[in-house]
Design an enzyme around this catalytic site. Sequence first.
Site, short mmCIF file in Angstrom:
data_model
loop_
_atom_site.label_atom_id
_atom_site.label_comp_id
_atom_site.label_asym_id
_atom_site.label_seq_id
_atom_site.Cartn_x
_atom_site.Cartn_y
_atom_site.Cartn_z
N ASN A 36 -82.10 49.71 70.41
CA ASN A 36 -82.31 51.03 70.71
C ASN A 36 -81.70 51.67 71.72
O ASN A 36 -81.81 53.01 72.13
CB ASN A 36 -83.68 51.59 70.75
CG ASN A 36 -84.36 50.98 72.03
OD1 ASN A 36 -83.67 50.31 72.96
ND2 ASN A 36 -85.43 51.37 72.14
N LYS A 88 -86.33 44.45 81.67
CA LYS A 88 -86.17 43.23 82.45
C LYS A 88 -86.18 43.45 84.02
O LYS A 88 -85.79 42.56 84.65
CB LYS A 88 -84.95 42.71 82.12
CG LYS A 88 -83.83 43.45 82.54
CD LYS A 88 -82.50 42.64 82.16
CE LYS A 88 -81.15 43.36 82.71
NZ LYS A 88 -80.01 42.64 82.74
N TYR A 152 -93.67 42.24 85.03
CA TYR A 152 -92.36 41.96 84.31
C TYR A 152 -92.68 40.58 83.84
O TYR A 152 -92.71 40.02 82.77
CB TYR A 152 -91.07 42.11 84.83
CG TYR A 152 -89.95 41.10 84.28
CD1 TYR A 152 -89.57 41.51 82.95
CD2 TYR A 152 -89.51 39.99 84.81
CE1 TYR A 152 -88.60 40.58 82.12
CE2 TYR A 152 -88.51 39.27 83.99
CZ TYR A 152 -87.88 39.75 82.84
OH TYR A 152 -87.09 38.91 81.92
N ASP A 298 -89.97 37.51 97.19
CA ASP A 298 -88.99 36.73 97.05
C ASP A 298 -89.11 35.46 97.41
O ASP A 298 -89.70 35.44 98.61
CB ASP A 298 -87.62 37.33 97.88
CG ASP A 298 -86.81 38.18 96.92
OD1 ASP A 298 -87.08 38.43 96.02
OD2 ASP A 298 -85.74 38.92 97.48
P1 NAD Z 1 -80.53 44.13 78.84
O1 NAD Z 1 -81.45 44.98 79.31
O2 NAD Z 1 -79.19 44.08 79.09
O3 NAD Z 1 -80.45 43.66 77.30
C1 NAD Z 1 -81.82 44.01 76.49
C2 NAD Z 1 -81.67 44.91 75.59
O4 NAD Z 1 -82.62 45.24 74.69
C3 NAD Z 1 -80.80 46.06 75.87
O5 NAD Z 1 -79.54 46.77 75.09
C4 NAD Z 1 -81.71 47.36 75.35
O6 NAD Z 1 -81.32 48.54 75.23
C5 NAD Z 1 -82.66 46.65 74.15
N1 NAD Z 1 -83.96 47.24 74.27
C6 NAD Z 1 -84.99 47.33 75.13
N2 NAD Z 1 -86.06 47.84 74.51
C7 NAD Z 1 -85.76 47.78 73.18
C8 NAD Z 1 -86.71 48.33 72.08
N3 NAD Z 1 -87.89 48.67 72.14
N4 NAD Z 1 -85.98 48.08 70.90
C9 NAD Z 1 -84.79 47.66 70.57
N5 NAD Z 1 -83.81 47.32 71.90
C10 NAD Z 1 -84.58 47.56 72.84
O7 NAD Z 1 -81.24 42.56 79.36
P2 NAD Z 1 -80.75 41.21 79.40
O8 NAD Z 1 -80.27 40.82 80.68
O9 NAD Z 1 -79.60 41.17 78.28
O10 NAD Z 1 -81.83 40.34 78.93
C11 NAD Z 1 -82.11 39.95 77.58
C12 NAD Z 1 -83.40 39.02 77.63
O11 NAD Z 1 -83.31 38.09 78.64
C13 NAD Z 1 -84.66 39.98 78.04
O12 NAD Z 1 -85.69 39.83 77.30
C14 NAD Z 1 -84.81 39.52 79.37
O13 NAD Z 1 -86.36 39.75 79.66
C15 NAD Z 1 -84.48 38.21 79.40
N6 NAD Z 1 -84.16 37.72 80.78
C16 NAD Z 1 -83.26 38.23 81.44
C17 NAD Z 1 -82.82 37.52 82.91
C18 NAD Z 1 -81.88 38.52 83.48
O14 NAD Z 1 -81.77 38.23 84.75
N7 NAD Z 1 -80.74 39.33 82.94
C19 NAD Z 1 -83.30 36.51 83.16
C20 NAD Z 1 -84.38 35.98 82.39
C21 NAD Z 1 -84.87 36.60 81.15
#
Ligand code: NAD
Length: 345
Positions: A36, A88, A152, A298
Site C-alpha cells: 500500500n 518496522k 514493535y 540498546d
Molecule cells: P519496509 O518498510 O521497507 O517494507 C515494508 C513494506 O510493507 C513497505 O513497502 C510498506 O509500504 C508495506 N506495508 C506496510 N503496511 C502495509 C499494509 N498495511 N498493507 C500493505 N503493505 C504495507 O521494511 P523492510 O525493512 O523491508 O522490512 C520487511 C519486513 O522485515 C517487516 O516485516 C519488518 O518488520 C521485518 N524486519 C525488518 C528488519 C530491518 O531492519 N529492515 C529487521 C528485522 C525484521
Amino acid sequence: MSKPAKILLTGATGYIGSHAWVALSQAGWDVVGVDNFANSHPAVLEGLTRLLSGPLMFECADVGDAAAMSALFARHRIDAVMHFAALKSVPESLLRPLDYMAVNVGGLLTLTQVMQAHNVQRLVFSSTAALYGASQPPPLREDAALEISHPYARSKWMGERLLADLLAAFPAWRVATLRYFNPAGAHESGLIGERPRGPADNLMPCLGEVALGLRPHLWVYGRDYPTPDGTGLRDYLHVQDIADGHVSALEHLMEQPDSFTLNLGRGEAVSVLQMIAAYAQACGRPIPYRVIPRRAGDVAASWADCSQAAQRLGWQAQRDVAAMCRDSWRWLSAAQTSSALPAPT
Ligand code: NAD
C-alpha cells in the site's frame, strides 16, 4: 519438485520485499506483489521492471483489507505467501503502538484468515532478532530467552504466537518464521535498495546520508560498551542474502512437512566504528561522526548463531560487510541523481 504457480509477496515494494521479488523470480517462481506504499514508493516498480525485464504482477492494497485481499486471492491462484508488510521502526512504535498492533498483528490475522478461506497454507513470515534480550550472551540461538522491550518487538512476538496457535490447530499448515539480524546493503545492480518514506533510523542508510552530505555527521550512541572499541557490536547481513534465505525457506516448506523458526544472520560481530571505516572505504569519503551517550534499550553486543539455518536449509550468507557498503553506496549515489525517486528526508 514442481514449482507452484504463484507466490504472493506482501510488502513487495519495501526494502527486503523488493529484493525477495528479484530472488524469487530468478529462482523461477511467479510472483504477485502487493503493497500500500505506506513506507515505499511506486518508483520501486520501475527498478524491478528493469531488473526482471518484463511486466510485473502488482496490486496496490492494504493487507488489513479483508475484502481486497480476498478478491486478490480469487483472481490469482496463490500457492504460498511471503509476508513482509509491516511497520518496522522501534522509536516510531513507542509513539504509535496501536498502529503497530493494527498493521503487524491485525494485518497478519487478516492475511491468515484469507489464506485459510482460500486453502493456502504455506507462509514465510518476517520476524526479528529484536525479540532477543540483553541478558543472553551472543551468539544467539533460536531458543535464547526472549525479552520484549518495545511495541514493535511485541507486535512481532504476537505474530509468532498467532502462527504457533494456527499450527497447533491446523497441522496441514507450514510456516517458516525468519528472525533477521541487521539487514544492510542494496541490490548489486544499483536499481533497488532501501528508501523509506520517513527518516532513516538504521545505521547503514544513515552512513549513506552522511556520505551524500545530507547529514553533517553520524551520531554514535555510546563508546563505553564492554566491546573492543567501546561501540556496539551487531550482526549485519546483506539484503540479497536475506532474500536468498527466503527462497531456501520457501523451497523447504514446499518439499518438507516442516515448520520452523530460524535466525538469518552472518554470525559475525561488527562494531559501529568498523562499519564507519568500511563505508568510508566504499564511498571514498570521510564519514564524520560524533559520540553521544548510549541510547536507552540498546544492547552492547548481538550476533546470531546461524547453524540451524545452515543445517535445515543449507543456507549461509555469502556477502561480507565490504559488499554491503559498496552496494549501499552504489544504490544511494545513483538514486540521489535519479529523478525516479525523491531525495531522502
Ligand atoms: P519496509 O518498510 O521497507 O517494507 C515494508 C513494506 O510493507 C513497505 O513497502 C510498506 O509500504 C508495506 N506495508 C506496510 N503496511 C502495509 C499494509 N498495511 N498493507 C500493505 N503493505 C504495507 O521494511 P523492510 O525493512 O523491508 O522490512 C520487511 C519486513 O522485515 C517487516 O516485516 C519488518 O518488520 C521485518 N524486519 C525488518 C528488519 C530491518 O531492519 N529492515 C529487521 C528485522 C525484521
